[in-house]
Motif scaffolding. Structure first.
Motif, mmCIF file in Angstrom:
data_model
loop_
_atom_site.group_PDB
_atom_site.id
_atom_site.type_symbol
_atom_site.label_atom_id
_atom_site.label_comp_id
_atom_site.label_asym_id
_atom_site.label_seq_id
_atom_site.Cartn_x
_atom_site.Cartn_y
_atom_site.Cartn_z
ATOM 1 N N ILE A 242 0.835 -1.198 0.000
ATOM 2 C CA ILE A 242 0.000 0.000 0.000
ATOM 3 C C ILE A 242 0.875 1.256 0.000
ATOM 4 O O ILE A 242 0.448 2.323 -0.413
ATOM 5 C CB ILE A 242 -0.960 -0.005 1.207
ATOM 6 C CG1 ILE A 242 -2.016 1.105 1.080
ATOM 7 C CG2 ILE A 242 -0.221 0.108 2.516
ATOM 8 C CD1 ILE A 242 -3.074 1.087 2.166
ATOM 9 N N TYR A 243 2.119 1.113 0.445
ATOM 10 C CA TYR A 243 3.080 2.213 0.388
ATOM 11 C C TYR A 243 3.896 2.097 -0.889
ATOM 12 O O TYR A 243 4.317 0.999 -1.274
ATOM 13 C CB TYR A 243 4.009 2.187 1.607
ATOM 14 C CG TYR A 243 5.001 3.331 1.589
ATOM 15 C CD1 TYR A 243 4.586 4.619 1.878
ATOM 16 C CD2 TYR A 243 6.324 3.130 1.226
ATOM 17 C CE1 TYR A 243 5.471 5.686 1.819
ATOM 18 C CE2 TYR A 243 7.219 4.188 1.174
ATOM 19 C CZ TYR A 243 6.784 5.466 1.464
ATOM 20 O OH TYR A 243 7.660 6.522 1.393
ATOM 21 N N ASP A 244 4.127 3.230 -1.555
ATOM 22 C CA ASP A 244 4.928 3.265 -2.777
ATOM 23 C C ASP A 244 6.396 3.383 -2.385
ATOM 24 O O ASP A 244 6.879 4.462 -2.057
ATOM 25 C CB ASP A 244 4.490 4.452 -3.638
ATOM 26 C CG ASP A 244 5.282 4.569 -4.932
ATOM 27 O OD1 ASP A 244 6.216 3.776 -5.152
ATOM 28 O OD2 ASP A 244 4.959 5.486 -5.723
ATOM 29 N N HIS A 245 7.125 2.270 -2.418
ATOM 30 C CA HIS A 245 8.500 2.233 -1.919
ATOM 31 C C HIS A 245 9.487 2.969 -2.821
ATOM 32 O O HIS A 245 10.603 3.262 -2.393
ATOM 33 C CB HIS A 245 8.940 0.774 -1.729
ATOM 34 C CG HIS A 245 8.239 0.107 -0.590
ATOM 35 N ND1 HIS A 245 8.761 0.023 0.677
ATOM 36 C CD2 HIS A 245 7.021 -0.490 -0.530
ATOM 37 C CE1 HIS A 245 7.912 -0.608 1.469
ATOM 38 N NE2 HIS A 245 6.843 -0.922 0.759
ATOM 39 N N LEU A 246 9.078 3.273 -4.032
ATOM 40 C CA LEU A 246 9.963 4.023 -4.926
ATOM 41 C C LEU A 246 9.658 5.515 -4.903
ATOM 42 O O LEU A 246 10.564 6.332 -4.813
ATOM 43 C CB LEU A 246 9.842 3.500 -6.360
ATOM 44 C CG LEU A 246 10.206 2.033 -6.590
ATOM 45 C CD1 LEU A 246 10.141 1.711 -8.076
ATOM 46 C CD2 LEU A 246 11.583 1.711 -6.028
ATOM 47 N N GLY A 247 8.396 5.865 -5.012
ATOM 48 C CA GLY A 247 8.034 7.268 -5.162
ATOM 49 C C GLY A 247 7.507 7.937 -3.916
ATOM 50 O O GLY A 247 7.362 9.161 -3.881
ATOM 51 N N GLY A 248 7.199 7.150 -2.863
ATOM 52 C CA GLY A 248 6.624 7.722 -1.662
ATOM 53 C C GLY A 248 5.119 7.861 -1.767
ATOM 54 O O GLY A 248 4.537 7.867 -2.858
ATOM 55 N N GLY A 249 4.471 7.990 -0.623
ATOM 56 C CA GLY A 249 3.017 8.150 -0.584
ATOM 57 C C GLY A 249 2.302 6.822 -0.453
ATOM 58 O O GLY A 249 2.821 5.769 -0.834
ATOM 59 N N TYR A 250 1.098 6.898 0.092
ATOM 60 C CA TYR A 250 0.282 5.721 0.387
ATOM 61 C C TYR A 250 -0.919 5.648 -0.543
ATOM 62 O O TYR A 250 -1.547 6.667 -0.849
ATOM 63 C CB TYR A 250 -0.217 5.766 1.834
ATOM 64 C CG TYR A 250 0.871 5.636 2.874
ATOM 65 C CD1 TYR A 250 1.081 4.441 3.547
ATOM 66 C CD2 TYR A 250 1.697 6.715 3.178
ATOM 67 C CE1 TYR A 250 2.082 4.321 4.503
ATOM 68 C CE2 TYR A 250 2.707 6.603 4.128
ATOM 69 C CZ TYR A 250 2.891 5.415 4.785
ATOM 70 O OH TYR A 250 3.882 5.295 5.730
ATOM 71 N N SER A 251 -1.252 4.434 -0.959
ATOM 72 C CA SER A 251 -2.441 4.224 -1.783
ATOM 73 C C SER A 251 -3.699 4.232 -0.913
ATOM 74 O O SER A 251 -3.626 4.216 0.316
ATOM 75 C CB SER A 251 -2.336 2.903 -2.544
ATOM 76 O OG SER A 251 -1.302 2.946 -3.499
ATOM 77 N N ARG A 252 -4.836 4.207 -1.583
ATOM 78 C CA ARG A 252 -6.129 4.400 -0.909
ATOM 79 C C ARG A 252 -6.426 3.327 0.133
ATOM 80 O O ARG A 252 -6.836 3.622 1.243
ATOM 81 C CB ARG A 252 -7.232 4.427 -1.978
ATOM 82 C CG ARG A 252 -8.630 4.603 -1.453
ATOM 83 C CD ARG A 252 -8.875 6.022 -1.016
ATOM 84 N NE ARG A 252 -10.121 6.137 -0.270
ATOM 85 C CZ ARG A 252 -10.238 6.017 1.036
ATOM 86 N NH1 ARG A 252 -9.193 5.749 1.779
ATOM 87 N NH2 ARG A 252 -11.391 6.158 1.634
ATOM 88 N N TYR A 253 -6.267 2.067 -0.244
ATOM 89 C CA TYR A 253 -6.523 0.976 0.699
ATOM 90 C C TYR A 253 -5.907 -0.292 0.163
ATOM 91 O O TYR A 253 -5.431 -0.346 -0.974
ATOM 92 C CB TYR A 253 -8.030 0.779 0.952
ATOM 93 C CG TYR A 253 -8.861 0.383 -0.244
ATOM 94 C CD1 TYR A 253 -9.019 -0.955 -0.607
ATOM 95 C CD2 TYR A 253 -9.519 1.347 -1.015
ATOM 96 C CE1 TYR A 253 -9.793 -1.323 -1.695
ATOM 97 C CE2 TYR A 253 -10.294 0.986 -2.108
ATOM 98 C CZ TYR A 253 -10.430 -0.346 -2.438
ATOM 99 O OH TYR A 253 -11.198 -0.703 -3.525
ATOM 100 N N ALA A 390 13.709 6.229 -11.530
ATOM 101 C CA ALA A 390 14.033 6.983 -12.744
ATOM 102 C C ALA A 390 13.483 6.289 -13.981
ATOM 103 O O ALA A 390 13.009 6.943 -14.923
ATOM 104 C CB ALA A 390 15.543 7.164 -12.851
ATOM 105 N N VAL A 391 13.522 4.967 -13.992
ATOM 106 C CA VAL A 391 12.969 4.212 -15.121
ATOM 107 C C VAL A 391 11.443 4.246 -15.082
ATOM 108 O O VAL A 391 10.780 4.420 -16.114
ATOM 109 C CB VAL A 391 13.498 2.761 -15.092
ATOM 110 C CG1 VAL A 391 12.791 1.904 -16.133
ATOM 111 C CG2 VAL A 391 15.012 2.759 -15.315
ATOM 112 N N ARG A 392 10.872 4.088 -13.882
ATOM 113 C CA ARG A 392 9.414 4.094 -13.769
ATOM 114 C C ARG A 392 8.826 5.424 -14.223
ATOM 115 O O ARG A 392 7.750 5.476 -14.827
ATOM 116 C CB ARG A 392 9.000 3.811 -12.315
ATOM 117 C CG ARG A 392 7.517 3.468 -12.166
ATOM 118 C CD ARG A 392 7.134 3.263 -10.721
ATOM 119 N NE ARG A 392 6.967 4.539 -10.014
ATOM 120 C CZ ARG A 392 6.557 4.633 -8.761
ATOM 121 N NH1 ARG A 392 6.322 3.525 -8.054
ATOM 122 N NH2 ARG A 392 6.414 5.817 -8.194
#
Length: 686
Positions: A242-253, A390-392
């Motif tokens: 649920i956490y974006d380990h590359l870009g930071g921030g949490y998804s909705r659920y 960077a690739v994503r």
């Protein structure tokens, strides 16, 4: 008037439908008048830009010529962005519940030309499947009923409207005492997933206000079970997919109970609430994970969610290239090719396998892989994550909903200003102030807030939650900066609420103002939804205003607001955690007063001492040596000792002896937070 009329709308969600063959209209008098003139029922479709099933229904039905032709022939079709018009969404979601169905998005409602509902549902497939009727069959059946069974339709409408008008009913009660909050905490503790954290099973939402109840109970009672429940939940969320380990921030659920597979949309309001929680947990134990996640989440916010005006965008979609999560997932072969000899260690930490952990793909996560205290691991992993990011970033991005919502921005401004104080980041505070200035001044009409804007196009509409969250943000900025303009702005907004939103008969604030658009119902609630309720938030705003100004009117209004809704808590408290948490602030505030210059070294040290501890009921006032507190404040008349920066802690009417060292203030605050009676820690200064 024929054709699709959404091209001039500013909402990204409505713009997504501008090229549909459906003759969409935006909600408004013109669309209702068209339905009356043509004597056609209305098909109301409510969704939002990052809603996966909204996209599915659009692709299947609204972009399909034959289905669109049927919609255009039989109905006047109105498309609504629920984030832009939460008042409409609330009414028609309630209507679907009254029909015995579970609401959600897309919401598909059938109305008469006056906007009164008579039938509805959520997602309908174009052809019958998933146990749901086909959409074209539904269209024919509903239109047939409207034309051939008008008496039944009118009866349904009348019953529905009568029930909807009870949306403003509230259940009054008494003040919420400490024993009741303890009981609520114990009940909620039993709902915590002891293995994975969070409340209940799949799907699993962060539910930060409920975690706040548990955290407050821990701070008040010393319950290690409460503490463990919150820490487990926050750690699992922060290590899961649920956490974006590359870009930071949490998804909705999370769609599963482990926090592994998210619903990939990222919402501003979720990240604001989680950021505040991370700060509280960091203050309590200085666990590196929470500081790292807070920092990465703010990095994401300022990199990917900042609009041209300096405010914060609403959401990032879950879908890209027609597929949910495509932007975020990885094949093992991609990681091997990009990371080379480092790929094996990365894969072992982030759960990457040849078969994948989600439908043949890999969602990066660290569940069960937490090498705590091992600096080597983070030092090695960070550059590898940056290589993948960077690739994503070169992939096709999910759509970005860059409309600015006043209430969601208020949530994030509060969290960001708090994080700036906790982590000593003046650049974060500057970003919070820029967003505040846009919403409070450029986007507003004088002192009247406006709910939604995009690219300078402001919607002339305002709601309770806008004032509640922006007032809370103003008070946080006042606490952190000491600038009176923020306090005065909060006072002015509360005055507007008292004049135009307050229910003088039954108590509580209505969701929309007295002079607002006349809909079929006017709602009033203290229930949290995805965001905290405006009424619940305002208990805290009013409590804080009372503690800062010593004006009894704020205390009386806060108490009346709690009592307006507290009767429901005896039957079901789960929808009202924000009200419950803020009622504690009303009665159990720790008023910390620092007398001295905010920006001199000793003053800064005192402030750092305050923000080094988790103090959920903290009310901090910093006044200059020649300034005074209001006459009714418990620390009124308190001065510096020997010309030094001096601090006092007041609980209720009683204040501590003065302290003139940051370490002594920290000890005083820690002692006051010891479970049980705080009186021994507060020795009255005679």
């Amino acid at each position: 008037m024929s054709g699709n009329l959404l091209a001039e709308e500013s909402s990204p969600y409505l713009q997504q439908h501008r090229d549909n063959p459906v003759h969409w209209r935006a909600w408004g008098e013109a669309a209702l008048a068209e339905a009356k003139g043509a004597d056609k029922p209305i098909l109301l479709s409510v969704g939002y830009s990052s809603c996966h099933w909204c996209h599915v229904m659009a692709h299947e039905s609204f972009e399909h010529d034959e289905t669109a032709a049927l919609m255009n022939e039989l109905f006047v079709n109105i498309k609504v962005d629920r984030e832009e018009r939460p008042d409409l969404d609330a009414i028609y979601q309630r209507a679907i519940n009254l029909m015995g169905q579970q609401g959600g998005w897309p919401l598909t409602m059938f109305l008469n030309p006056d906007g009164e509902p008579f039938w509805g549902g959520t997602y309908f497939p174009r052809e019958a499947r998933y146990g749901r009727p086909g959409f074209r069959d539904v269209l024919k059946l509903i239109h047939g009923a409207y034309v051939n069974e008008p008496d039944n339709v009118r009866k349904n409408q009348a019953n529905m409207v009568e029930a909807l008008r009870k949306m403003a009913d509230n259940s009054p009660g008494e003040d919420i005492d400490e024993a009741r909050i303890d009981q609520i905490g114990q009940t909620l503790l039993g709902e915590v997933d002891a293995r994975h954290g969070g409340i209940g099973g799949a799907p699993k939402f962060p539910q930060v206000p409920i975690l706040d109840i548990l955290w407050r109970n821990y701070k008040r009672t010393g319950s290690e079970l409460m503490r463990t429940a919150v820490l487990l939940s926050a750690r699992q969320m922060s290590e899961g997919g649920i956490y974006d380990h590359l870009g930071g921030g949490y998804s909705r659920y999370s769609t599963d109970e482990r926090w592994l597979v998210p619903h990939f949309e990222k919402m501003l309001y979720d990240n604001a609430q989680i950021l505040e929680l991370l700060c509280e947990l960091w203050q309590n134990g200085k666990e590196p994970l929470f500081k790292q996640r807070a920092t990465e989440t703010v990095d994401w916010l300022l990199r990917d969610m900042l609009t041209g005006e300096g405010a914060f965008a609403s959401a990032l979609d879950a879908d890209s290239e027609g597929e949910e999560g495509r932007f975020y997932v990885w094949q093992e072969s991609e990681i091997d090719a990009l990371l080379g000899t480092d790929s094996q260690s990365f894969k072992s930490v982030y759960d990457v396998t040849p078969e994948g952990n989600f439908e043949g793909n890999n969602i990066l996560n660290r569940l069960g892989r937490r090498p705590e205290g091992d600096a080597f691991d983070e030092a090695k992993m960070k550059p590898l994550r940056e290589t993948l990011l960077a690739v994503r970033d070169k992939r096709v991005w999910p759509s970005w909903d860059d409309k600015v919502l006043a209430d969601w921005n208020g949530l994030m401004i509060t969290a960001l200003a708090f994080a700036a104080a906790v982590f000593e980041r003046p650049d974060w505070l500057a970003a919070a102030r820029r967003a505040f200035d846009y919403v409070a001044f450029e986007m507003a009409d004088g002192e009247r807030l406006r709910h939604s804007a995009r690219h300078g196009q402001v919607k002339e509409i305002e709601f309770l939650d806008d004032y509640a969250e922006m007032s809370r943000a103003a008070l946080m900025l006042f606490e952190v900066s000491g600038e009176p303009v923020f306090l005065e702005r909060a006072r002015a907004w509360v005055a507007i609420l008292d004049a135009d939103f307050w229910d003088a008969e039954a108590g509580g604030y209505f969701y929309s103002p007295e002079g607002g658009e006349k809909l079929i119902a006017r709602s009033k609630s203290a229930h949290d939804m995805a965001t905290p309720s405006g009424n619940g938030t305002l208990v805290g705003v009013l409590a804080r205003l009372y503690h800062l100004t010593a004006e009894d009117a704020y205390l009386e209004r806060a108490g009346a607001l709690v009592r307006a809704f507290s009767g429901e808590i005896g039957e079901r408290f789960a929808p009202m955690p924000t009200l419950i948490n803020n009622s504690e602030l009303l009665h159990e505030a720790m008023q910390i007063v620092i007398v001295g210059e905010r920006r001199e070294a000793a003053g800064e040290a005192m402030i750092r001492a305050v923000y080094s501890l988790s103090l959920p009921n903290r009310v901090l006032s910093v006044i200059g040596p020649n300034e005074s507190l209001p006459a009714g404040h418990p620390a009124a008349g308190k001065t510096q000792t020997d010309g030094k920066v001096t601090a006092y802690l007041c609980v209720g009417p009683t204040c501590s002896l003065p302290v003139s060292e940051a370490a002594a203030l920290r000890t005083l605050l820690q002692d006051a937070m010891e479970p049980g009676d705080v009186a021994p820690a507060i020795k009255e200064d005679a």
